[in-house]
Design a protein around this motif. Structure first.
Motif, mmCIF file in Angstrom:
data_model
loop_
_atom_site.group_PDB
_atom_site.id
_atom_site.type_symbol
_atom_site.label_atom_id
_atom_site.label_comp_id
_atom_site.label_asym_id
_atom_site.label_seq_id
_atom_site.Cartn_x
_atom_site.Cartn_y
_atom_site.Cartn_z
ATOM 1 N N ASP A 115 20.004 -11.168 3.308
ATOM 2 C CA ASP A 115 21.064 -11.226 2.291
ATOM 3 C C ASP A 115 22.127 -10.157 2.564
ATOM 4 O O ASP A 115 23.337 -10.448 2.637
ATOM 5 N N ALA A 116 21.690 -8.914 2.726
ATOM 6 C CA ALA A 116 22.631 -7.812 2.957
ATOM 7 C C ALA A 116 23.406 -8.011 4.250
ATOM 8 O O ALA A 116 24.630 -7.767 4.306
ATOM 9 N N ALA A 117 22.718 -8.476 5.303
ATOM 10 C CA ALA A 117 23.400 -8.690 6.583
ATOM 11 C C ALA A 117 24.480 -9.758 6.468
ATOM 12 O O ALA A 117 25.579 -9.608 7.034
ATOM 13 N N GLY A 133 27.685 -21.782 -4.282
ATOM 14 C CA GLY A 133 27.027 -20.511 -4.006
ATOM 15 C C GLY A 133 25.845 -20.285 -4.929
ATOM 16 O O GLY A 133 24.740 -19.933 -4.498
ATOM 17 N N ILE A 134 26.050 -20.510 -6.227
ATOM 18 C CA ILE A 134 24.975 -20.357 -7.208
ATOM 19 C C ILE A 134 23.837 -21.328 -6.918
ATOM 20 O O ILE A 134 22.657 -21.006 -7.027
ATOM 21 N N THR A 135 24.202 -22.554 -6.499
ATOM 22 C CA THR A 135 23.213 -23.609 -6.294
ATOM 23 C C THR A 135 22.436 -23.452 -4.995
ATOM 24 O O THR A 135 21.229 -23.664 -4.951
ATOM 25 N N LEU A 136 23.124 -23.056 -3.910
ATOM 26 C CA LEU A 136 22.508 -23.086 -2.591
ATOM 27 C C LEU A 136 21.834 -21.778 -2.179
ATOM 28 O O LEU A 136 20.950 -21.785 -1.325
ATOM 29 N N GLY A 137 22.227 -20.673 -2.771
ATOM 30 C CA GLY A 137 21.709 -19.389 -2.318
ATOM 31 C C GLY A 137 20.201 -19.274 -2.439
ATOM 32 O O GLY A 137 19.507 -18.888 -1.499
ATOM 33 N N ILE A 138 19.672 -19.635 -3.614
ATOM 34 C CA ILE A 138 18.232 -19.498 -3.847
ATOM 35 C C ILE A 138 17.418 -20.416 -2.939
ATOM 36 O O ILE A 138 16.468 -19.958 -2.284
ATOM 37 N N SER A 176 26.258 -16.787 -3.721
ATOM 38 C CA SER A 176 24.971 -17.210 -3.166
ATOM 39 C C SER A 176 24.046 -16.027 -2.938
ATOM 40 O O SER A 176 22.844 -16.086 -3.234
ATOM 41 N N MET A 177 24.590 -14.935 -2.437
ATOM 42 C CA MET A 177 23.739 -13.794 -2.131
ATOM 43 C C MET A 177 23.327 -13.017 -3.389
ATOM 44 O O MET A 177 22.216 -12.495 -3.465
ATOM 45 N N MET A 178 24.194 -12.954 -4.396
ATOM 46 C CA MET A 178 23.814 -12.233 -5.612
ATOM 47 C C MET A 178 22.775 -13.009 -6.409
ATOM 48 O O MET A 178 21.828 -12.424 -6.954
#
Length: 475
Positions: free
Chosen positions: A450-452, A421-426, A294-296
């Motif tokens: 994101d980093a935190a 993760g891929i779907t929800l992160g953005i 999600s974050m990447m």
């Protein structure tokens, strides 16, 4: 399971010797990885083509989000259901059915004549992907036994997954510039038609030894909950959280997912085994997967906006700038299994997340001048070292010690973490970039959050798995 499965094993002869694959093993791995690569490609190949696609099909700017959401909704929403159906009625059968549907849907999307036909093709692609992804992972983990062979297979699998998303960005720009947006959908058709004829003769059928009843209430609540949640977050990324439809679907999604947990705690044959989730390696491993994906994907999304809107790079130049990231991912994927063999999967997961979080944090320095491209592009490539390590290590952590009979349940969780993760992160963080006073401020905000989150997850996973090891040592 014993914690020893996650301990460093560099002194073991089985680990010290590089695992060897037979010719058939390599072909099976090729088929499974090519299918996964194809699905990952679909998540990103269309991104840089959207400004061209919209006018050609007569889609408004506000409607363009549905070119992505129409795929993301079913691909994330039906994952657990289709993974379980594959467990019960045959993973190979489900894999082939999903692959065939994906191929047909890609043809429809390629030759779409209006927005409705295009979005129908995208939705059917998502349904096909929801069948291919969990059954493909289950076929991989039941074909390659736990240990060095599976670690190496997962390394190849994870590398191609990351490469698929990155290569999609590059190819999306190149193909759109040279042949138009339809060529991006045509590429997916070509991939599906290459894999589909090879799969039936190579993949063994695989299912649970006994056939339990399908958990219909669980399937309905989790599928409905995920569909509603993904819709709400995707729509909020475009219009904010104030819309009535966003609030209603968000509440409905959370309510259905709460009901799903209640159903699973009472049914004798659950869709997701809560007992399996109580295994700390499964729970913490999947948290690592959810966070890294999600974050990447969020970093890639905001950097794509930043490079085009702030630094004024063309779609082609933006796509090509991600080529360095792909090269680093390919090299890293070959090295991670050796790291896992030396320090263990769980330690590799924690170190990789720390790396991803720290390097991501450097992007909060981004400014408006063109010279900032020399931070954005190299940092994006360096982040992927940690991301690739986390991809491979979380799969190894979350499936370690799980029997073949439970692999469908375990890999269903692994693939759900990946796809969700891929779907929800953005949608979850992207709204911070698109609704800020200016884009650079929005990008910095997203990067900081994101980093935190990545660093917090690394610390939690490290503490959780150390606690488990300490308890196992006292037992």
């Amino acid at each position: 399971m014993a914690i020893d499965t996650l301990a460093p094993t560099s002194t073991s002869p089985a680990v010290a010797a590089a695992p060897r694959f037979s010719r058939r093993d390599r072909l099976v791995l090729f088929v499974l990885c090519a299918a996964q690569f194809m699905v990952a490609l679909d998540f990103s190949v269309l991104n840089v083509a959207l400004p061209v696609l919209g006018p050609d099909l007569g889609m408004s700017q506000s409607a363009l989000q549905w070119a992505v959401t129409a795929f993301a909704l079913p691909s994330g929403g039906f994952l657990l259901l289709f993974g379980r159906v594959g467990d019960l009625f045959g993973r190979r059968r489900m894999f082939l059915g999903g692959l065939g549907l994906f191929a047909a849907a890609s043809v429809l999307a390629t030759f779409a004549w209006d927005p409705a036909s295009f979005l129908a093709g995208r939705a059917l692609q998502g349904i096909g992907a929801a069948a291919v992804v969990p059954t493909g992972m289950s076929l991989l983990t039941t074909t390659f036994a736990e240990g060095p062979r599976r670690d190496r297979a997962l390394a190849v699998f994870g590398t191609l997954l990351s490469l698929g998303f990155t290569v999609g960005m590059v190819l999306g720009g190149v193909l759109t510039e040279a042949f138009g947006w339809r060529s991006t959908m045509g590429l997916l058709t070509l991939f599906a038609l290459i894999v589909l004829p090879l799969a039936p003769g190579l993949l063994p059928e695989s299912r649970t030894p006994r056939r339990p009843r399908l958990d219909v209430p669980g399937a309905v609540t989790v599928t409905g909950g995920l569909l509603a949640l993904i819709y709400a977050l995707s729509t909020a990324a475009e219009r904010g959280f104030g819309g009535t439809d966003v609030v209603v679907t968000l509440v409905a999604g959370l309510g259905l997912l709460t009901a799903f947990v209640a159903v699973e705690s009472r049914t004798a044959q659950p869709l997701i085994s809560l007992a399996m989730l109580r295994r700390q390696t499964v729970a913490w491993g999947n948290l690592g997967g959810l966070v890294t994906f999600s974050m990447m994907t969020t970093v890639v999304f905001v950097l794509t906006l930043y490079l085009q809107e702030t630094l004024h790079l063309s779609a082609l130049a933006t796509g090509l700038s991600f080529g360095l990231q792909g090269a680093v991912a390919a090299v890293t994927g070959t090295l991670v299994p050796k790291v896992i063999a030396r320090i263990g999967a769980h330690r590799t997961l924690v170190v990789s997340l720390l790396w991803q979080g720290v390097v991501t944090a450097t992007l909060v320095l981004l400014g408006t001048g063109g010279a900032w491209v020399w931070l954005a592009v190299p940092a994006n490539a360096v982040i992927v070292v940690g991301h690739m390590g986390a991809i491979i290590a979380y799969g190894a952590t979350a499936t370690a010690g799980v029997t073949d009979a439970e692999q469908g349940l375990a890999t269903g969780l692994v693939t759900s973490s990946q796809q969700l993760g891929i779907t929800l992160g953005i949608p979850l963080l992207g709204v911070l970039a698109t609704t800020s006073a200016d884009l650079v401020t929005g990008v910095r905000t997203v990067i900081a959050v994101d980093a935190a989150l990545v660093l917090a997850a690394a610390l939690m996973i490290g503490a959780g798995l150390r606690t488990r090891k300490a308890r196992a040592g006292r037992a």
